[in-house]
Write a protein that holds these residues in place. Structure first.
Motif, PDB file in Angstrom:
ATOM      1  N   TYR A  88       0.838  -1.209   0.000  1.00  0.00           N
ATOM      2  CA  TYR A  88       0.000   0.000   0.000  1.00  0.00           C
ATOM      3  C   TYR A  88       0.868   1.251   0.000  1.00  0.00           C
ATOM      4  N   PHE A  89       1.852   1.256  -0.878  1.00  0.00           N
ATOM      5  CA  PHE A  89       2.763   2.384  -1.061  1.00  0.00           C
ATOM      6  C   PHE A  89       2.267   3.144  -2.291  1.00  0.00           C
ATOM      7  N   LEU A  90       1.814   4.385  -2.112  1.00  0.00           N
ATOM      8  CA  LEU A  90       1.088   5.103  -3.144  1.00  0.00           C
ATOM      9  C   LEU A  90       1.864   6.319  -3.644  1.00  0.00           C
ATOM     10  N   ASP A  91       1.245   7.047  -4.564  1.00  0.00           N
ATOM     11  CA  ASP A  91       1.801   8.301  -5.056  1.00  0.00           C
ATOM     12  C   ASP A  91       1.739   9.371  -3.965  1.00  0.00           C
ATOM     13  N   LEU A  94       2.212   8.973   0.057  1.00  0.00           N
ATOM     14  CA  LEU A  94       1.217   8.321   0.909  1.00  0.00           C
ATOM     15  C   LEU A  94       1.532   6.828   1.055  1.00  0.00           C
ATOM     16  N   PHE A  95       1.355   6.315   2.264  1.00  0.00           N
ATOM     17  CA  PHE A  95       1.370   4.870   2.448  1.00  0.00           C
ATOM     18  C   PHE A  95       0.375   4.507   3.544  1.00  0.00           C
ATOM     19  N   ILE A  96      -0.071   3.251   3.498  1.00  0.00           N
ATOM     20  CA  ILE A  96      -1.068   2.765   4.452  1.00  0.00           C
ATOM     21  C   ILE A  96      -0.504   1.536   5.141  1.00  0.00           C
ATOM     22  N   ALA A  97      -0.575   1.540   6.465  1.00  0.00           N
ATOM     23  CA  ALA A  97      -0.046   0.424   7.257  1.00  0.00           C
ATOM     24  C   ALA A  97      -1.152  -0.183   8.099  1.00  0.00           C
ATOM     25  N   VAL A 124      -7.072  -1.101  -1.246  1.00  0.00           N
ATOM     26  CA  VAL A 124      -6.665   0.189  -1.791  1.00  0.00           C
ATOM     27  C   VAL A 124      -6.688   0.136  -3.311  1.00  0.00           C
ATOM     28  N   SER A 125      -7.256   1.161  -3.912  1.00  0.00           N
ATOM     29  CA  SER A 125      -7.165   1.356  -5.352  1.00  0.00           C
ATOM     30  C   SER A 125      -6.010   2.310  -5.613  1.00  0.00           C
ATOM     31  N   LYS A 126      -4.882   1.776  -6.076  1.00  0.00           N
ATOM     32  CA  LYS A 126      -3.706   2.613  -6.300  1.00  0.00           C
ATOM     33  C   LYS A 126      -3.921   3.578  -7.461  1.00  0.00           C
ATOM     34  N   GLN A 127      -4.654   3.114  -8.484  1.00  0.00           N
ATOM     35  CA  GLN A 127      -4.868   3.966  -9.645  1.00  0.00           C
ATOM     36  C   GLN A 127      -5.656   5.224  -9.286  1.00  0.00           C
ATOM     37  N   ASN A 128      -6.657   5.065  -8.403  1.00  0.00           N
ATOM     38  CA  ASN A 128      -7.547   6.185  -8.074  1.00  0.00           C
ATOM     39  C   ASN A 128      -7.248   6.800  -6.708  1.00  0.00           C
ATOM     40  N   GLN A 129      -6.216   6.284  -6.010  1.00  0.00           N
ATOM     41  CA  GLN A 129      -5.902   6.765  -4.665  1.00  0.00           C
ATOM     42  C   GLN A 129      -7.123   6.679  -3.753  1.00  0.00           C
ATOM     43  N   LEU A 130      -7.777   5.513  -3.770  1.00  0.00           N
ATOM     44  CA  LEU A 130      -8.964   5.293  -2.952  1.00  0.00           C
ATOM     45  C   LEU A 130      -8.663   4.285  -1.851  1.00  0.00           C
ATOM     46  N   LEU A 131      -9.124   4.577  -0.662  1.00  0.00           N
ATOM     47  CA  LEU A 131      -9.062   3.649   0.460  1.00  0.00           C
ATOM     48  C   LEU A 131     -10.466   3.131   0.730  1.00  0.00           C
ATOM     49  N   LEU A 134     -13.838  -1.612   5.735  1.00  0.00           N
ATOM     50  CA  LEU A 134     -15.023  -2.127   6.407  1.00  0.00           C
ATOM     51  C   LEU A 134     -14.718  -2.171   7.898  1.00  0.00           C
ATOM     52  N   ASN A 135     -15.563  -1.517   8.703  1.00  0.00           N
ATOM     53  CA  ASN A 135     -15.294  -1.503  10.146  1.00  0.00           C
ATOM     54  C   ASN A 135     -16.076  -2.592  10.865  1.00  0.00           C
ATOM     55  N   ASN A 136     -15.870  -2.665  12.154  1.00  0.00           N
ATOM     56  CA  ASN A 136     -16.508  -3.718  12.945  1.00  0.00           C
ATOM     57  C   ASN A 136     -18.001  -3.501  13.139  1.00  0.00           C
ATOM     58  N   GLU A 137     -18.463  -2.313  12.761  1.00  0.00           N
ATOM     59  CA  GLU A 137     -19.917  -2.039  12.820  1.00  0.00           C
ATOM     60  C   GLU A 137     -20.577  -2.336  11.475  1.00  0.00           C
ATOM     61  N   PHE A 138     -19.815  -2.960  10.568  1.00  0.00           N
ATOM     62  CA  PHE A 138     -20.316  -3.378   9.247  1.00  0.00           C
ATOM     63  C   PHE A 138     -20.666  -2.188   8.359  1.00  0.00           C
ATOM     64  N   ASP A 139     -19.907  -1.096   8.512  1.00  0.00           N
ATOM     65  CA  ASP A 139     -20.016   0.035   7.601  1.00  0.00           C
ATOM     66  C   ASP A 139     -18.835  -0.001   6.653  1.00  0.00           C
ATOM     67  N   VAL A 140     -19.107   0.109   5.351  1.00  0.00           N
ATOM     68  CA  VAL A 140     -18.031   0.201   4.384  1.00  0.00           C
ATOM     69  C   VAL A 140     -17.930   1.645   3.915  1.00  0.00           C
ATOM     70  N   SER A 141     -16.700   2.137   3.818  1.00  0.00           N
ATOM     71  CA  SER A 141     -16.489   3.518   3.402  1.00  0.00           C
ATOM     72  C   SER A 141     -15.454   3.571   2.289  1.00  0.00           C
ATOM     73  N   ILE A 142     -15.624   4.547   1.404  1.00  0.00           N
ATOM     74  CA  ILE A 142     -14.653   4.815   0.342  1.00  0.00           C
ATOM     75  C   ILE A 142     -14.107   6.216   0.565  1.00  0.00           C
ATOM     76  N   MET A 143     -12.807   6.302   0.773  1.00  0.00           N
ATOM     77  CA  MET A 143     -12.162   7.582   1.055  1.00  0.00           C
ATOM     78  C   MET A 143     -11.242   7.956  -0.089  1.00  0.00           C
ATOM     79  N   GLN A 144     -11.402   9.180  -0.597  1.00  0.00           N
ATOM     80  CA  GLN A 144     -10.472   9.714  -1.580  1.00  0.00           C
ATOM     81  C   GLN A 144      -9.270  10.285  -0.841  1.00  0.00           C
ATOM     82  N   LEU A 145      -8.094   9.723  -1.118  1.00  0.00           N
ATOM     83  CA  LEU A 145      -6.893  10.112  -0.386  1.00  0.00           C
ATOM     84  C   LEU A 145      -6.231  11.332  -1.015  1.00  0.00           C
ATOM     85  N   ASN A 146      -5.641  12.146  -0.137  1.00  0.00           N
ATOM     86  CA  ASN A 146      -4.916  13.326  -0.568  1.00  0.00           C
ATOM     87  C   ASN A 146      -3.661  13.427   0.295  1.00  0.00           C
TER      88      ASN A 146
END
Length: 854
Positions: A88-91, A94-97, A124-131, A134-146
């Motif tokens: 998860y090493f991005l442009d 940014l990196f995600i651990a 992670v979508s590396k092409q679109n910089q998207l994270l 899914l959390n433990n409350e069963f919510d899925v989120s899409i975050m645009q990274l900057n």
């Protein structure tokens, strides 16, 4: 009273002094680790702006520090406390651990972090910089990274989601809700559409080749094919039995499916519980587990999506099929028909199978490898014509004509052929010349010549090759980088605008971690690599375009290694074959003194070559052998090439090694010819023992994990590592007898260390691991007994829970350190006349006796 008091005071002073010395020793051992930190190039960000550099103290296989280094400014940031970020090493820095149920988004450019807790899963979508998480409350989120984390934006959140599936091209996201609804998120506009509802659990979701459709396999063996372009859902009714194994499902490029599995019937085979039968005509020799087995039936089908037709294929006579992705065709083969155990993999006839006609229409190749590369336009298939990859050809699916591109004979392939992305060309190298084959006019253009490579070495392509459907593609409109390691110098080349040029040259070893991570950035046109040699610790550089820049050096004090000296020389055997020797000099070398020499043997190449930088830490030894430590202890260390001639491995090894020693004595007069030792491991262990059956020039020998009993433990043995008879390893591969025992028993006898052990006069230390299934430890036991029977000076070490090699791995480190010290002891005892080493003195003295308590 005063005398007692004085005695007490003296004892107290001695105890304190000893304690101080022990503490000093401990401190030295602790500090010693920090003395030998070396750096490793690990990964380059997609935009080439940051590099991950690992640092190790060489006391274990793990890194002790991790740095992110800015490739422009050389700014260095340590993140040793984090892990699991390599994927998860991005442009934009940014990196995600991952860290204990949390994900950490960090921006290197702004030195800021975002922590998201209670995470069940993420991608992670590396092409679109998207994270996507899914959390433990069963919510899925899409975050645009900057890179400025305060500008991160949650684009979409959906509740009540139990799992999600991201397509490889990052264009589609499939959500499975807790109430079993399947939802599609189009990642181009983030629109959501319900596809269907299901009444079963998803066991597997598999994307098609184009990544715009997917197959769902349920826990009830139900199959549904979903097309995301039309949202059409096809239910595939496959006659799945209750019990199956070896299920294989793959797509064709038109979304047809190939399905195969083994049906486990209810018909038991009772005798499998108490007997295992091997027969003259056995083609499949696998030792039985003696569990009850059942008759198994092989099944294969093709599902035609457009027509909704399922066709069963003939699997009688052990016919197998390989899906290459081209509609209407499969490859058919029988994996057992030509199996004679003469090669590591079975020789197999691959036929082109016409699905419509349900029959083979052409024999493509007879080979041991399953290397079939499909052009991106699906019109041609590239494959080796022979098992040695010396001949290659192309099949046209339109005409079914075959065209040879590499005809073998005088051509030696240095770079395996690879398709261009536009399907118009194939790029490869043979005879050290880069060539391009044109599909249309069938002509070959020679682009340029590489430096001649060593025997057994290849030309390596650095670029990250695009992979689709088990094929690789190269964009010939972008620069391609290659590197070649040769005997004299090492080079990096660039192919650009139909021209090949070398842009970097060094006499150091070039290292690229291509097997583990990506050292190349397409966007930045950059390559991350390191250089090193015997007296240069690894130094990391970056190549951008045609410019080289140094990033970071290993933090080792030059005083620790600058004394090192190595001399290269050539010598020849009786057949006038030119061979290479590398001579490492002892520390504090004085040309007016005499020093013992240890000769290391293996073959033409060494996995622990003296050209690499090594540390004198015992735990960093290569299966107990540490040339740097030995040179620090006052030894010359000679690494001498040997090879296998027509006379056999033993005969040629004796000739090569004696000639190497004679040449070394001419090159360096400070070598004490009366105190020579020899050491080898694996094939080198075989040769070390074999050489002393034919010469007495060595005063001490060490042989580790050697194949001494080439008949009983190799030629006529079963390999539990390879699950097949081992005779191919004597007739071919390293020993390379090129004859069966029955065709030349005298040759086998002359080249058997075990059968010639009675000729040995040199004291020899044998060692092996009791879990070695590569070269079974019984070889060492037999060699020991053969020598003991003749009362020859021998000691054998049997390491518990150790396999073929010893390294810095946690489960091997203790044994590796022990063996390293015993190797030094052995040579000190015999070559330096240090007779105070009790484990050797007590073990070799025939005037005493010992008992084994193991």
């Amino acid at each position: 009273m005063n005398k007692n008091l004085n005695l007490y005071i003296i004892l107290l002073v001695i105890i304190c002094a000893l304690h101080s010395l022990k503490a000093q020793d401990n401190n030295d051992s602790i500090n010693e680790k920090s003395f030998w930190n070396t750096v490793i190039p690990t990964k380059l960000s997609p935009d080439g702006k940051w590099a991950i550099i690992s640092q190790t103290d060489n006391t274990s296989s793990k890194s002790n520090k991790t740095y992110f280094v800015n490739t422009k400014t050389k700014e260095k940031k340590e993140f040793s406390h984090l892990d699991h970020f390599y994927d998860y090493f991005l442009d934009d820095g940014l990196f995600i651990a991952k860290d204990n149920g949390k994900i950490i988004v960090h921006t290197l450019n702004h030195n800021d972090s975002l922590v998201i807790s209670n995470i069940k899963n993420f991608d992670v979508s590396k092409q679109n910089q998207l994270l996507i998480y899914l959390n433990n409350e069963f919510d899925v989120s899409i975050m645009q990274l900057n890179e400025k984390l305060n500008r991160n934006k949650i684009i979409l959140t959906k509740s009540n989601i139990q799992s999600f599936y991201l397509s490889k091209n990052s264009k589609h996201l499939i959500l499975l809700s807790k109430d079993n609804k399947i939802l599609h998120v189009n990642l181009s506009d983030f629109s959501i559409k319900k596809i269907t509802s299901i009444d079963y659990s998803i066991e597997k979701l598999q994307w098609n080749i184009q990544q715009d459709a997917f197959l769902i396999k349920s826990n009830k063996n139900k199959f549904k094919l979903v097309d995301l372009n039309t949202y059409n859902i096809s239910e595939i009714k496959i006659p799945f039995p209750e019990k199956t194994s070896a299920i294989d499902i793959s797509f064709f490029s038109n979304n047809d499916l190939f399905i195969s599995f083994n049906e486990i019937t209810n018909q038991p085979i009772p005798e499998t519980q108490y007997i295992d039968i091997w027969q003259t005509n056995s083609k499949h020799l696998i030792p039985s587990s003696f569990s009850l087995k059942y008759i198994t039936l092989q099944k294969a089908f093709v599902y035609k999506t457009a027509e909704n037709i399922l066709t069963q294929l003939d699997t009688s006579n052990d016919t197998n099929y390989l899906n290459i992705g081209v509609p209407g065709f499969l490859l058919s083969f029988n994996p057992y028909l030509k199996q004679d155990f003469s090669t590591s993999n079975a020789i197999i006839d691959y036929h082109l199978f016409d699905i419509k006609k349900l029959k083979n229409i052409a024999l493509l190749t007879t080979t041991t490898s399953k290397v079939f590369s499909l052009s991106k336009d699906n019109k041609h298939l590239l494959y080796p014509k022979t098992s040695d990859d010396a001949q290659w050809e192309i099949l046209s699916f339109e005409t079914l004509k075959k065209t040879p591109i590499i005809k073998g004979k005088s051509e030696k392939v240095n770079l395996t052929p690879i398709w261009s992305k536009d399907s118009k060309s194939i790029i490869y190298a043979s005879n050290s010349i880069l060539k391009i084959f044109n599909i249309e006019d069938k002509k070959i253009r020679e682009i340029g010549e590489f430096i001649k490579a060593n025997q057994g070495q290849k030309i390596y392509l650095i670029n990250n090759k695009q992979k689709e459907n088990n094929s690789q593609f190269l964009n010939l409109k972008s620069p391609l980088y290659f590197y070649v390691n040769s005997q004299t110098d090492n080079r990096i080349y660039i192919y650009e605008k139909d021209n090949l040029q070398h842009i970097y040259e060094t006499d150091n070893i070039i290292n690229l971690q291509t097997n583990f991570n990506n050292p190349y950035s397409d966007k930045a046109n950059a390559v991350l690599f390191s250089i090193e040699n015997y007296n240069l610790p690894p130094k990391i550089l970056i190549l951008q375009g045609r410019k080289i820049k140094e990033l970071i050096n290993s933090p080792i004090d030059p005083d620790l290694y600058s004394w090192r000296k190595k001399v290269e020389f050539t010598y020849s055997d009786k057949h006038k074959v030119t061979l290479h020797g590398s001579l490492l000099y002892p520390k504090d070398y004085n040309p007016n003194k005499k020093y013992p020499m240890i000769v290391n043997v293996y073959d033409l190449t060494f996995s622990n070559s003296l050209n690499y930088f090594t540390t004198p830490l015992p735990v960093a030894s290569h299966s107990g052998f540490n040339p740097t430590l030995l040179s620090e202890k006052g030894y010359f260390v000679l690494q001498a090439q040997t090879y296998v001639s027509e006379e056999g491995a033993t005969i040629s090894a004796i000739d090569c090694t004696v000639n190497a020693v004679e040449k070394a004595l001419i090159v360096e007069h400070a070598i004490d010819k009366e105190n020579l030792g020899i050491i080898g491991h694996s094939f080198g262990g075989y040769k070390s023992a074999a050489i002393i059956t034919g010469t007495d020039i060595f005063k001490a020998a060490i042989a580790g994990a050697g194949l001494y009993d080439i008949l009983g433990q190799f030629n006529f043995a079963y390999s539990y590592m390879r699950l097949m008879p081992d005779w191919y390893r004597t007739e071919k591969v390293q020993l390379n007898f090129n004859q069966k025992y029955s065709e030349n028993p005298e040759k086998y006898y002359k080249n058997s260390p075990l059968l010639n052990a009675y000729k040995i006069n040199t004291p020899i230390l044998l060692w092996t691991g009791l879990e070695d299934i590569n070269v079974p430890w019984k070889n060492t036991q037999k060699m020991f007994l053969a020598l003991k029977r003749e009362k020859k000076p021998v000691i054998a070490l049997f390491y518990n829970k150790i396999a073929h090699n010893l390294s810095r791995q946690k489960n091997e480190a203790k044994a590796n350190i022990d063996l390293t010290y015993r190797i030094i002891d052995w040579f000190d005892y015999h070559l330096k006349n240090n007779k105070d080493i009790q484990w050797i003195e007590n073990g070799l003295n025939l005037n005493k006796y010992s008992k084994s308590y193991l």
